[in-house]
Design a protein around this motif. Structure first.
Motif, short mmCIF file in Angstrom:
data_model
loop_
_atom_site.label_atom_id
_atom_site.label_comp_id
_atom_site.label_asym_id
_atom_site.label_seq_id
_atom_site.Cartn_x
_atom_site.Cartn_y
_atom_site.Cartn_z
N LEU A 149 37.04 42.88 50.84
CA LEU A 149 36.54 43.91 49.94
C LEU A 149 35.54 44.79 50.68
O LEU A 149 34.61 44.29 51.30
N VAL B 135 36.46 42.09 36.52
CA VAL B 135 37.78 42.27 35.94
C VAL B 135 37.78 41.55 34.60
O VAL B 135 37.43 40.38 34.52
N TYR C 185 39.06 47.06 34.89
CA TYR C 185 38.15 46.94 36.01
C TYR C 185 36.85 47.64 35.64
O TYR C 185 36.86 48.84 35.37
N SER D 268 36.79 37.18 39.13
CA SER D 268 37.30 38.54 39.33
C SER D 268 37.85 38.73 40.73
O SER D 268 38.80 39.50 40.94
N VAL E 173 41.13 41.14 42.59
CA VAL E 173 40.90 42.36 43.36
C VAL E 173 41.08 42.22 44.86
O VAL E 173 41.17 43.22 45.56
#
Length: 102
Positions: free
Chosen positions: A31, A59, A69, A96, A100
């Motif tokens: 991320l 999320v 989101y 979450s 993602v």
């Protein structure tokens, strides 16, 4: 969300001393924030004189469209399952993260 205009709150001072759980460099690479997002967080930190502001991504499930989101800028304590990515930190809870990560 309340943004204070002067100095660090006692809450922010505690946060500055609180360790943030970090991931290995491999996992952290999953991320990232764009340069523009990083710049905007830094602008908000200066504008509101809150150097500990962070971006949270969550999320949420529900509804016929599946997942939502949610992004928020906050200053405060982290939850036990929060993970931190980069600087300024992007905070994502472990639940979450599964939705993602790439």
């Amino acid at each position: 969300m309340l943004l204070l205009k002067r100095g660090l709150t006692p809450h922010a001072q505690r946060l500055a001393r609180q360790p943030i759980r970090a991931l290995s460099s491999e996992a952290a690479a999953e991320l990232t924030l764009t340069d523009r997002a990083k710049e905007r967080i830094m602008q908000l930190r200066k504008q509101h004189e809150q150097p500990a502001l962070m971006l949270r991504l969550a999320v949420e499930g529900g509804g016929c469209s599946g997942f939502s989101y949610k992004f928020s800028v906050f200053e405060g304590d982290l939850e036990e399952d929060d993970l931190s990515f980069g600087e300024p930190p992007l905070i994502v809870d472990s639940g979450s993260l599964e939705f993602v990560k790439g």
